[in-house]
Design an enzyme around this catalytic site. Structure first.
Site, mmCIF file in Angstrom:
data_model
loop_
_atom_site.group_PDB
_atom_site.id
_atom_site.type_symbol
_atom_site.label_atom_id
_atom_site.label_comp_id
_atom_site.label_asym_id
_atom_site.label_seq_id
_atom_site.Cartn_x
_atom_site.Cartn_y
_atom_site.Cartn_z
ATOM 1 N N CYS A 166 0.848 -1.197 0.000
ATOM 2 C CA CYS A 166 0.000 0.000 0.000
ATOM 3 C C CYS A 166 0.881 1.243 0.000
ATOM 4 C CB CYS A 166 -0.837 -0.085 1.258
ATOM 5 S SG CYS A 166 -1.613 1.402 1.739
ATOM 6 N N GLU B 200 -6.448 -7.683 -1.432
ATOM 7 C CA GLU B 200 -6.372 -7.805 0.027
ATOM 8 C C GLU B 200 -5.344 -6.825 0.539
ATOM 9 O OE1 GLU B 200 -4.079 -9.351 3.534
ATOM 10 O OE2 GLU B 200 -3.397 -9.198 1.445
ATOM 11 N N ARG C 222 -6.652 -11.475 13.350
ATOM 12 C CA ARG C 222 -6.029 -10.904 12.150
ATOM 13 C C ARG C 222 -7.107 -10.249 11.296
ATOM 14 N NH1 ARG C 222 -1.153 -11.963 10.173
ATOM 15 N NH2 ARG C 222 -0.658 -11.331 8.050
ATOM 16 N N ARG D 120 -8.154 -8.023 8.131
ATOM 17 C CA ARG D 120 -7.690 -7.586 6.821
ATOM 18 C C ARG D 120 -8.883 -7.100 6.007
ATOM 19 N NH1 ARG D 120 -3.640 -7.591 9.039
ATOM 20 N NH2 ARG D 120 -1.589 -8.363 8.430
#
Length: 332
Positions: free
Chosen positions: A75, A113, A158, A160
């Protein structure tokens, strides 16, 4: 309607996304990964072509077209104002490179993702550009943050964000909205994931280690996971593994710890891969553990991907069946 829909995977890592799609009935056509050690692990487990190297150097027109283009991409910030003026960073930006693949291949589905914080990245500009650029190309766009412990039945915290886009021309359906999977109860415990036998001595923290008194003082339970943070030990109160990170590979200091019958130790690489939902059949090559820790921390949780891929497969089949039916009526 096709028996197998094809997938091309960018930023494939060790193949978490690839394995999830494969388990859901898709055919992996090709993948790309830059990290040479991740490529070693990938090749141990997959037979389809893997293009090792910088994605920026790949000409998308030279690869077979696929039904699904997937990628967990790095990103980077974009300035929306600058981008409107031409923004010279677009050529070196990973998201814009993905768009090159989209333009060259026109996949039926784009599957992306990223970290949960992508939405607020660069004051929301990054996400705005991503959504707008995909929609501008005639794709739907739906996103949701999923936590592995709620959607993968693995005790791993986690979160995402998953972005799923369908070609509107392929769908031919007004107001389509992708239905993400429902939350499911977490039935697996940390103990279900751990190795209960004695492991290699190098994973243990014995009395000769400076942090041993702290571990002995703080680590009282054998049914949870702890984190050592230089000056203190933190217990995970929710009885799940804290988010595994890529920097677990840097010296091993960030690898979560557990209390066992054989002493205090860090998770093994195999346990880290288990916390990401990789099966026992997934081969870990004989490379340094630091690389394996990094690879598991960088990966996605396979069962979450499989659930999403199954939903995508259903949509593709429904649209395919509808088109087959219409075609049959036209030829009758």
């Amino acid at each position: 309607m096709k028996d197998k829909y094809t997938v091309g995977s960018l930023y494939a890592g060790v193949g978490g996304i690839c394995l999830g799609f494969k388990n859901a009935g898709f055919k992996m056509e090709w993948a790309n990964e830059f990290d040479k050690n991740a490529c070693i692990t990938y090749r141990e487990n997959f037979k389809h072509p893997l293009i090792e190297g910088d994605v920026m150097q790949i000409d998308a027109t030279t690869l077979p077209k696929v039904d699904v283009l997937a990628g967990g991409f790095p990103c980077q910030p974009f300035s929306v104002a600058g981008y409107r003026k031409g923004f010279e960073d677009t050529r070196g930006n990973h998201f814009f490179k993905i768009l090159d693949f989209v333009d060259a291949m026109r996949p039926k589905v784009i599957f992306l993702e990223n970290v949960k914080n992508l939405v607020g990245h660069d004051n929301g500009n990054t996400f705005k550009v991503i959504r707008n650029e995909i929609r501008k190309r005639g794709y739907t766009f739906d996103e949701q943050v999923l936590n592995t412990k709620d959607f993968g039945n693995i005790p791993h915290n986690r979160e995402r964000i998953f972005m799923i886009a369908f070609d509107e021309e392929f769908l031919r359906e007004e107001g389509f909205k992708f239905e993400f999977p429902e939350k499911e109860a977490l039935t697996k415990t940390i103990k279900d994931v751990l190795v209960h036998e004695e492991v290699d001595e190098k994973f243990y923290y014995r009395e000769d280690k400076y942090m041993f008194p702290m571990l002995e003082s703080e680590m009282k339970r054998d049914d949870t996971v702890y984190q050592f943070r230089r000056q203190y030990v933190r217990e995970n109160k929710s009885n799940v593994c804290p988010t595994l990170t890529a920097n677990m590979g840097s010296g091993g200091h960030n690898v979560p710890l557990i209390k066992t019958n054989f002493g205090f130790r860090k998770l093994t690489p195999r346990e880290c891969f288990r916390f990401q939902g990789f099966p026992e059949s997934f081969k870990l090559p004989g490379i340094a553990n630091s690389h394996l820790y990094k690879q598991s921390g960088n990966s996605v949780s396979v069962p979450v991907i499989e659930r999403l891929a199954t939903k995508i497969f259903e949509v593709l089949n429904q649209v395919g069946s509808r088109k087959d039916k219409n075609q049959a009526q036209h030829t009758a």
